[in-house]
Structure formats: structure tokens, C-alpha cells
Design an enzyme around this catalytic site. Structure first.
Site, mmCIF file in Angstrom:
data_model
loop_
_atom_site.group_PDB
_atom_site.id
_atom_site.type_symbol
_atom_site.label_atom_id
_atom_site.label_comp_id
_atom_site.label_asym_id
_atom_site.label_seq_id
_atom_site.Cartn_x
_atom_site.Cartn_y
_atom_site.Cartn_z
ATOM 1 N N CYS A 1 0.814 -1.220 0.000
ATOM 2 C CA CYS A 1 0.000 0.000 0.000
ATOM 3 C C CYS A 1 0.845 1.265 0.000
ATOM 4 O O CYS A 1 0.318 2.366 -0.142
ATOM 5 C CB CYS A 1 -0.945 -0.010 1.194
ATOM 6 S SG CYS A 1 -2.305 -1.190 1.005
ATOM 7 N N ASP B 1 -14.596 6.187 0.886
ATOM 8 C CA ASP B 1 -14.783 4.995 1.717
ATOM 9 C C ASP B 1 -14.065 3.792 1.117
ATOM 10 O O ASP B 1 -13.486 3.860 0.031
ATOM 11 C CB ASP B 1 -16.277 4.706 1.898
ATOM 12 C CG ASP B 1 -16.600 4.275 3.314
ATOM 13 O OD1 ASP B 1 -15.784 3.550 3.907
ATOM 14 O OD2 ASP B 1 -17.661 4.667 3.830
#
Length: 372
Positions: free
Chosen positions: A35, A68
Site C-alpha cells: 500500500c 470509503d
């Protein structure tokens, strides 16, 4: 083009792979691992701000409006579809471990919305002329092993020949519309609970430098391949008001998103943060990813971090990109014991209360030394 040739058994054998005796270091092919290779939050916000608004039917319960974890589309009164995708370049050299981490990370977005995974599609980009096909097979096998643990099939996918190794999943899940947990909804008075220890980015940087110890590597793999299954049970608790998973933007980045989406302020007790064993020792040796600094540049204006109490090391931990990190939960004080019990029952022994939510503009304040 949709291809279903992503299973290891369906890949052709490479004639040269048996001739290679040199171990392949997957991380040498990637400019950023896990990530940590996500686009910086500030840059991403600018990119999305310039796009035209798309179709937003009433059945779309969750879209891109609050950044989100996944999209949620209501099918009927009892079911809503959770859809997400996540993929990245290698964070570790072992191909099986890389596949496991990438798959766990992708499925985490479904759990973070309160959903249960239903199926997955593989996203595969590989430098096929540089990697032995057996190595690629092992990556896919790692992803399949995690999906087997989640009791879902990899039902297809898509493959391309790319410069850097890329692997991940499109993950599809189901959730009851009433149980959807968003990064919006945090309320003043809520407590903040983090499900996993921080420091994955430090470990990945140490691994790339060749100085990560075997026990720390084991700790890193255990954390990054642990499915965030508590999200399913937490979704059923009315006292859980908001939930997200901590990944590439670091703890501060994802908490800032909660504050913006919920229009609240937050406080973090630095002393209460769960940290992976020896992670800070590696940070002190300079094992800090470039993504950490990019993260701070993107959202530092929304954070109060007193310089008299916190130095570069502490800031690096707070902004450290977490690959397949823990769930961050905002819940009412009366359900804290139940939330922690759910984490513990599912094997998350580092879950801890790390702060709280209050009224005010979207801002995160970090304090030191209040943990008992």
C-alpha cells in the site's frame, strides 16, 4: 477482455525456470511496495475533484463521496452488494507471501464495510519475460490460499504483461443494508479502537535494505495475512458508528478521512497505540518509506502534533503506510468491551482503545502519555 486463466494449474510451464538457480527478489522489480505505492491522498483528492459527477442511483448506498473502502449497492431490503478492488506491487520477496498479503488486503475492504466476502476476481500483471512462471504460480497460489480461508472462490480475473509485478483482487461481498459501516457516522463521545499493530511500512523498508530479522518478518506476515473478519460481527452492533481499515495513508490519514466524513474532531493517545515488536527500532535506523512523508504532506494541515512532544520518529509511525492494516472503529463507550471481545475472539490480541471523538472541525490531535 475477461479471462479465467488465472489459476496456477492453467499457466503453461516455462522451459527456462528449471535452469534458473538465482533466487528472484520480487521487490527489486517494484518502485514502491504494498500500500506504500498508493497515490498520495492529496494528489488523489485533486484528481477526483476534477472528474465529472457520475450517475448516482438511490440504490448506491456508498460511492466515492467520502473516500470509503468500497462501493455498496442495495439489491433488496435484505441484501446490498459490496464491491471493491485493490492491487499493488510486491512488498516482500517470497511470491506465496506476496499473494497472501495482496489478497488479504483486498478482502479487508469488504470486512471494513461490515460485509461478508462472496467471490473474487484476480488482477494480475506480470513481467513474464523476467519472472519464472513458477514464481507467478506461487503468487496466485498465495492469493487462492487466503480466499480459501475466507471460503470464497477466485471466479476469474484478468492478466496482462507488465513492467512491474502487480497482484490483487476485485472483491465482491454482501451486507445487510442496515449494517453497512461507513467511514462517516463517528459521533462525539465515541471511542476509537485499532485492531492491528502499526509498523508494517518500517518492516517493509527494512526488508528492502536486507536487515529485517527472521522473527520480525514472521510478525509482519502474521499481521498482513490476518483477515479482518471481526468486521462481520462489528457490523451488527448498533453502537459501532463508523469503521474503516488503515492502509496506505497511515493511521492519521484514514482517521482524517473519518473526521472529514463525519464532521468531527479526534484525539489519539500516542502511548496507547499498538505497535509491532521492534518496528520503532527499524524506524530509528532509517527504515522509513517515502510514502510516509508524502502522506504527511497531504494531510498534515489537519493534524495537531506538538513538536515539543513528538519528533520525526513518532510522526513516521503515525503516517506509516500499512499494507493490510487493522480495522479502525469508532464506537459508543458502552460497547467498547464488546468490541474488544470480538477482536480477541478472532485472534486480534493487539486491538486497543487509542483515542476518542469530539465535536469540532475535522482535525486530529495527538497527545502523549495518557494510556493507563
Amino acid at each position: 477482455m475477461h479471462r479465467k486463466k488465472t489459476r496456477p494449474s492453467e499457466l503453461p510451464a516455462a522451459e527456462s525456470e528449471s535452469e534458473s538457480t538465482e533466487p528472484v527478489r520480487l521487490t527489486q522489480f517494484s518502485h514502491g511496495g504494498g500500500c506504500g505505492c498508493k497515490i498520495a491522498p492529496g494528489v488523489l483528492e485533486q484528481m477526483l475533484a476534477r472528474t465529472a459527477p457520475g450517475l448516482a442511483p438511490k440504490q448506491l448506498l456508498v460511492g466515492i463521496e467520502t473516500s470509503d473502502d468500497a462501493a455498496v449497492y442495495q439489491i433488496n431490503s435484505e441484501q446490498a452488494l459490496v464491491a471493491t478492488t485493490d492491487f499493488f506491487m510486491p512488498i516482500v520477496d517470497d511470491p506465496f507471501d506476496f499473494g497472501c498479503i495482496a489478497a488479504t488486503n483486498a478482502l479487508s475492504d469488504v470486512y471494513a464495510m461490515g460485509g461478508v466476502p462472496l467471490l473474487a476476481l484476480a488482477v494480475v500483471g506480470m513481467p513474464v519475460n523476467k519472472l519464472p512462471l513458477q514464481t507467478i504460480k506461487r503468487i496466485l497460489e498465495g492469493g487462492e490460499s487466503i480466499c480459501a480461508k475466507a471460503r470464497i472462490p477466485i471466479a476469474g480475473g484478468h492478466t496482462i504483461d507488465s513492467v512491474e509485478p502487480i497482484y490483487g483482487l476485485v472483491a465482491i461481498g454482501l451486507v445487510h443494508p442496515d449494517n453497512v459501516k461507513r467511514n462517516a457516522g463517528a459521533r462525539p463521545g465515541d471511542k476509537l479502537i485499532l485492531g492491528k499493530g502499526l509498523g508494517v511500512g518500517f518492516f517493509s523498508a527494512a526488508l528492502k535494505k536486507g536487515i529485517l530479522s527472521a522473527p520480525c518478518y514472521t510478525s509482519m506476515i502474521a499481521s498482513t495475512t490476518q483477515l479482518n473478519t471481526p468486521g462481520r460481527a462489528l457490523a451488527c452492533l448498533a453502537g459501532v458508528h463508523a469503521m474503516t481499515d488503515v492502509t496506505g495513508f497511515g493511521l492519521l490519514g484514514h482517521l482524517v478521512e473519518i473526521c472529514k466524513a463525519s464532521r468531527v474532531s479526534a484525539e489519539i493517545d500516542f502511548a496507547a497505540l499498538p505497535v509491532l515488536p521492534n518496528a520503532l527500532d527499524y524506524a530509528a535506523k532509517g527504515c522509513i518509506t517515502g510514502a510516509s512523508e508524502r502522506n504527511w504532506a497531504s494531510y498534515g494541515e489537519h493534524v495537531t502534533l506538538p513538536k515539543k512532544q513528538f519528533g520525526d520518529l513518532e510522526r513516521a509511525l503515525l503516517t506509516d503506510p500499512q499494507t493490510s492494516g487493522g480495522l479502525l472503529v469508532s464506537c459508543a463507550p458502552e460497547v467498547v468491551t464488546e468490541v474488544l471481545a470480538i477482536f480477541l475472539q478472532e485472534g486480534f490480541d493487539r486491538a486497543a482503545v487509542i483515542g476518542g471523538i469530539s465535536e469540532g472541525k475535522p482535525q486530529v490531535t495527538v497527545v502523549k502519555g495518557k494510556a493507563e
